[in-house]
Design a protein around this motif. Structure first.
Motif, PDB file in Angstrom:
ATOM      1  N   TYR A 414       0.846  -1.195   0.000  1.00 36.45           N
ATOM      2  CA  TYR A 414       0.000   0.000   0.000  1.00 36.45           C
ATOM      3  C   TYR A 414       0.887   1.253   0.000  1.00 36.45           C
ATOM      4  O   TYR A 414       1.826   1.374   0.783  1.00 36.45           O
ATOM      5  CB  TYR A 414      -0.920   0.004   1.213  1.00 36.45           C
ATOM      6  N   GLY A 415       0.563   2.174  -0.897  1.00 36.11           N
ATOM      7  CA  GLY A 415       1.316   3.409  -1.029  1.00 36.11           C
ATOM      8  C   GLY A 415       2.391   3.357  -2.099  1.00 36.11           C
ATOM      9  O   GLY A 415       2.890   4.402  -2.528  1.00 36.11           O
ATOM     10  N   LEU A 453      -5.728   4.158   0.774  1.00 35.14           N
ATOM     11  CA  LEU A 453      -4.968   3.787   1.967  1.00 35.14           C
ATOM     12  C   LEU A 453      -5.829   3.548   3.198  1.00 35.14           C
ATOM     13  O   LEU A 453      -5.348   2.986   4.182  1.00 35.14           O
ATOM     14  CB  LEU A 453      -3.918   4.861   2.258  1.00 35.14           C
ATOM     15  N   ASP A 463      -6.529   9.929   1.688  1.00 35.87           N
ATOM     16  CA  ASP A 463      -5.437   9.018   1.348  1.00 35.87           C
ATOM     17  C   ASP A 463      -4.128   9.780   1.175  1.00 35.87           C
ATOM     18  O   ASP A 463      -3.048   9.302   1.581  1.00 35.87           O
ATOM     19  CB  ASP A 463      -5.774   8.241   0.079  1.00 35.87           C
ATOM     20  N   ILE A 478       0.470   1.456   6.967  1.00 34.89           N
ATOM     21  CA  ILE A 478      -0.651   1.627   6.047  1.00 34.89           C
ATOM     22  C   ILE A 478      -0.909   0.275   5.394  1.00 34.89           C
ATOM     23  O   ILE A 478       0.029  -0.520   5.249  1.00 34.89           O
ATOM     24  CB  ILE A 478      -0.383   2.717   4.962  1.00 34.89           C
ATOM     25  N   PRO A 479      -2.184  -0.015   5.026  1.00 32.70           N
ATOM     26  CA  PRO A 479      -3.373   0.836   5.150  1.00 32.70           C
ATOM     27  C   PRO A 479      -3.794   0.998   6.608  1.00 32.70           C
ATOM     28  O   PRO A 479      -3.382   0.242   7.478  1.00 32.70           O
ATOM     29  CB  PRO A 479      -4.430   0.071   4.352  1.00 32.70           C
TER      30      PRO A 479
END
Length: 482
Positions: A414-415, A453, A463, A478-479
């Motif tokens: 994530y990200g 996120l 997010d 994250i998330p």
């Protein structure tokens, strides 16, 4: 080449034959979870959304359940012989079998990882289950006929769709209080017969069921006992609401919505999460559970009240319609439908204030959330009812979401919006450009999912704030639930 001792080789072969699901992860292109798709026999006809075996995304599924066979004089029987074994398609290898069954045989040659099962019963053909489960003699007769059937038509197993033991289902269904115990005995008998046949044929024959999602119907079965006879269980985690009700509620919510005005027990239990946890509580192994997802929608017209129609009262419930129809509504803004997202239930719905119409359905975002749920809870996979729901789109929109979830999830971060394995200022810049519409999409296919996120189904300033805080080390993970 190093020689392998014969005893060791035989032991390995026996082990793998008894544990067929262990083979999934050996090929990176194969899903690490089950993707079970129901194929409906009646889709052979134009008025029923014409869909052939050749339309199945064979490279994206692990199991195909053919719906349905019926019970006739205590034995399994074909419902529509023209569709199943007679309709001529193209030349079918070396078998005289035509129809859908012949096509299944043909495509299995090309996709040997896919297993096919004959599903018996369903909503309209469960009338005689109580009779075949009643005595040892009737159980043996039915189980023997199933073995003969799958050998004749080259299926890999049997799927029992009894809707439902003890009570429920069609009004004309035969039902008895002892169905609860007899259902378990029927599965035990089938398991023994299939294992005996498998030993003779040198293969493992599968035995599965379609299991109820509602608490009342679950109580009328014995999951804590019968699971030992099954390879896996397809839970029908949909139809929590539908045309039989006058309140517009969710078809397949992942979680409870605390604002649901339903009576307390329904509010708590009519969702995927409660159903899965109930089966786990009863002792069913997580890896045997497949979460059912709908490729169709429930609808209501003349809706009054509610939250943009949701939870409103309807004087005109609608028959279910397929996912591709919902997609067509979304692609035609002039029709007046707006998509809303329930942040609690984690599913979408459509609302048209002019016609006072609500549709509850599954889309790519909610389906991805359910795939993530399967992964996070170490469940067995996803079951689809049924595959033709996206046919008018000419693609595999929803099935691709499932397939991608179960083949690439280990590498997703994530990200990480550019796919370089890191989360840094470059990803923040990409997210900012996306939100400002300087770019129309992310650099990698799963970018939108990895940019959501807080997993609320939207990519927005929240997010962006989460990603910025993570990069600045104001938060550790994250998330996040935000």
């Amino acid at each position: 080449m190093k020689k392998i001792p014969l005893l060791m080789l035989l032991s390995a072969i026996i082990f793998l034959s008894l544990h067929p699901t262990l083979s999934y992860a050996q090929d990176d292109s194969l899903p690490t979870k089950r993707i079970v798709g129901y194929f409906a026999e009646w889709n052979i006809y134009l008025e029923n959304n014409y869909y052939e075996v050749s339309d199945i995304p064979w490279d994206m599924v692990t199991h195909i359940n053919y719906a349905f066979a019926k019970i006739e004089i205590g034995r399994i029987a074909i419902i529509d012989k023209w569709a199943a074994i007679q309709k001529p398609f193209d030349a079918i290898l070396d078998t005289p079998i035509r129809g859908h069954f012949g096509q299944l045989i043909k495509y299995k040659e090309q996709y040997p990882h896919v297993k096919t099962l004959i599903s018996v019963g369903g909503w309209t053909e469960s009338k005689y289950f109580s009779d075949v489960a009643l005595t040892e003699e009737s159980r043996n007769t039915f189980a023997d006929s199933c073995v003969e059937f799958i050998r004749t038509y080259r299926f890999d197993g049997v799927d029992i769709d009894w809707e439902y033991p003890v009570s429920g289902g069609m009004p004309e269904n035969i039902r008895r209080p002892e169905d609860k115990q007899n259902f378990t005995l029927l599965l035990k008998c089938l398991r023994e017969k299939l294992d005996a046949a498998g030993a003779e044929d040198g293969k493992h024959y599968l035995l599965t069921i379609a299991a109820p999602a509602g608490s009342f119907n679950i109580k009328n079965t014995e999951p804590e006992i019968y699971h030992q006879y099954l390879d896996f269980i397809n839970i029908m985690t949909y139809d929590y609401s539908g045309s039989w009700e006058n309140v517009a509620n969710h078809l397949a919510p992942l979680y409870m919505n605390p604002n649901d005005p339903s009576y307390p027990e329904r509010k708590e239990k009519f969702n995927v999460d409660w159903t899965v946890k109930e089966y786990l509580r009863l002792g069913v192994p997580a890896e045997k559970i497949n979460v059912g997802v709908p490729y169709y929608a429930a609808g209501w017209q003349e809706v009054n009240g509610g939250i943009n129609g949701l939870f409103g009262t309807s004087s005109k419930p609608l028959s279910s319609t397929q996912f591709h129809y919902i997609n067509s509504l979304l692609k035609s803004p002039d029709l007046g439908f707006t998509r809303y997202w329930d942040e609690y239930a984690m599913v979408p719905y459509l609302w048209n204030p002019e016609s006072a119409t609500v549709y509850s359905y599954e889309d790519e975002i909610s389906l991805k959330n359910k795939c993530d749920y399967v992964i996070e809870n170490n469940l067995g996979g996803i079951m689809i009812w049924e595959l033709s729901g996206i046919t008018a789109e000419g693609g595999t929109t929803l099935t691709s979401v499932i397939y991608d979830s179960f083949t690439s999830f280990k590498d997703e971060i994530y990200g990480d919006l550019n796919g370089d394995g890191k989360v840094n200022s470059s990803d923040l810049a990409i997210l900012k450009r996306y939100m400002l519409r300087a770019i129309s999409d992310f650099p990698i296919p799963e970018g939108r999912k990895l940019a959501d996120l807080n997993r609320d189904g939207n990519v927005n300033s929240t997010d962006y704030s989460i990603l910025k805080r993570y990069i600045l080390k104001a938060i550790d993970n994250i998330p996040v639930d935000d």
